[in-house]
Scaffold this motif. Structure first.
Motif, mmCIF file in Angstrom:
data_model
loop_
_atom_site.group_PDB
_atom_site.id
_atom_site.type_symbol
_atom_site.label_atom_id
_atom_site.label_comp_id
_atom_site.label_asym_id
_atom_site.label_seq_id
_atom_site.Cartn_x
_atom_site.Cartn_y
_atom_site.Cartn_z
ATOM 1 N N ARG A 124 0.786 -1.206 -0.053
ATOM 2 C CA ARG A 124 0.064 -0.046 0.200
ATOM 3 C C ARG A 124 0.851 1.228 -0.108
ATOM 4 O O ARG A 124 1.817 1.239 0.476
ATOM 5 N N PHE A 125 0.350 2.477 -0.454
ATOM 6 C CA PHE A 125 1.123 3.472 -0.512
ATOM 7 C C PHE A 125 1.635 4.060 0.973
ATOM 8 O O PHE A 125 2.526 4.729 1.450
ATOM 9 N N ASP A 126 0.676 3.663 1.782
ATOM 10 C CA ASP A 126 1.157 3.954 3.366
ATOM 11 C C ASP A 126 1.981 2.913 3.918
ATOM 12 O O ASP A 126 2.219 2.936 5.367
#
Length: 417
Positions: free
Chosen positions: A271-273
């Motif tokens: 995920r981008f986080d």
């Protein structure tokens, strides 16, 4: 074609070494119009037809990426790749989930340097490296020391090429966090007592890294019994393809290490986080691996096992004894390394002859030896020489080839004046 569990040349404790040699196509060729005498197996081992065929079969019939596709080819490739991991693990007497497949010892040691050592070492810590190490087991530690403020301490050797064990153990003081040592020297052939060394280090809480590049192709191995924390090896020296190798460490050690390289396959979720990494050993195997190469390495393990590593070691010891005896008779020839326990490697110089010149003349006689510093500059500095020739033997060599080496040296000396 499946490799039998026992090679047809092995029967009743006897090995037909001529039949074994016939398995290696390249050994049948000529060089400069002379029969090839290949004495550079410490550099890279030759490949039996079974390994060549395994790589060819993969590309002809099963080529696909691993661990990504559910189609038949993808499943076949994945199973063959993971089967090679299991074969190599059995060969080393370790668990498959403790074996990271990588491009070779250099990558394996760098993995330890950047994933284990870099996050843990600090100014005031020390790394002990032996005098006889290959550059692959020196330079990564220098890079880590530069970035952490740690220091490098050198474990010295005796004139006969054996480690000074008393001095080594005295060096293992509280600031030492890591000890890097080769199992077998690529220059001297010295077989280090790694089990004893690792035991002494473990008593002091010191992590150990063993370079097994020159041990895995030539002697029976039980890595689990050595007691090291990391063991690295290279596939192309053990009759496998280039670009293959492995790092062994206990599962709990691998689990505690962050990934070395990021990319595909080494993840569970991205995920981008944030990213959830795969379990070890896969979290260290980013990207598409050398699939065909590792399938070839699995075939190489099968092949070596079919002969028996004890048989291989015994054969190479007879070649070493013969070569040592005959080379010692040559006036002006100096052999480097006379350890009590030694693998089939002989580094030598001849008075008045540059090693590169001698190696070039030997090549004209069909005899392939390596000349230079053998990626071991500090070791040659200890002996006060700039280069040596190195003849390294494998089980597929013959006593007649030892004699051919000696004859070629005599002829070369006459040409060199």
């Amino acid at each position: 074609m499946a490799i039998p569990s026992v090679h047809p040349a092995v029967s009743g404790g006897h090995v037909d070494w001529a039949r074994i040699r016939a398995d290696f196509p390249l050994l049948q060729r000529e060089v400069h119009g002379k029969p090839l005498v290949y004495l550079d197996s410490a550099n890279t081992g030759q490949k039996p037809a079974a390994v060549i065929d395994a790589v060819d079969d993969f590309y002809r019939h099963h080529n696909a990426n691993v661990s990504r596709a559910v189609h038949a080819l993808g499943s076949e490739a994945t199973e063959a790749y993971e089967a090679s991991r299991r074969k190599l693990a059995k060969f080393l007497n370790v668990r498959p989930d403790e074996l990271v497949l990588c491009s070779g010892t250099t990558f394996a040691i760098n993995l330890v340097a950047y994933s284990w050592a870099l996050p843990r070492l600090k100014a005031g810590d020390a790394i002990v490296v032996s005098r006889m190490e290959h550059h692959a087991n020196i330079v990564p530690w220098q890079l880590v020391a530069q970035r952490t403020g740690a220091t490098i301490k050198v474990a010295e050797i005796h004139d006969n090429g054996e480690l000074d064990l008393d001095a080594l153990y005295a060096q293992l003081t509280p600031e030492v966090k890591l000890l890097a040592v080769t199992h077998v020297s690529n220059v001297l052939g010295t077989v280090n007592p790694v089990r004893e060394i690792c035991c002494e280090a473990r008593k002091r809480g010191i992590t150990t890294v063993v370079d097994g590049s020159q041990a895995a192709p030539h002697r029976p191995l039980d890595v689990a019994s050595i007691g090291c924390d990391f063991y690295a090896l290279t596939g192309h020296k053990m009759a496998g393809p280039t670009g293959t190798g492995a790092l062994w460490a206990r599962k709990e050690t691998l689990d505690a290490m962050p990934p070395f390289i990021g990319g595909g396959e080494m993840i569970k979720e991205v995920r981008f986080d944030g990213t959830v990494f795969n379990d070890a050993p896969h979290k260290f195997e980013a990207g598409t691996p050398n699939i065909a190469g590792f399938i070839g390495l699995g075939a190489a393990v099968d092949y070596l096992s079919s002969i028996g590593m004890a048989n291989i070691e015994a054969r190479e010891q007879t070649l070493l004894a013969h070569a040592t005896e005959e080379l010692s008779k040559i006036d002006g020839l100096r052999i480097f390394g006379s350890a009590r326990e030694k693998a089939a490697v002989i580094s030598f110089q001849i008075a008045g002859a540059h090693s590169h010149d001698l190696a070039t003349l030997l090549d004209l006689e069909g005899v392939a030896v390596r000349s230079g510093q053998h990626c071991a500059h500090p070791l040659l500095q200890f002996f006060g020489v700039a280069a040596t020739c190195r003849a390294s033997f494998a089980f597929y060599n013959t006593h007649q080839e030892v004699d051919a080496l000696v004859a070629a040296i005599h002829k070369s000396r006459r040409l060199l004046g």
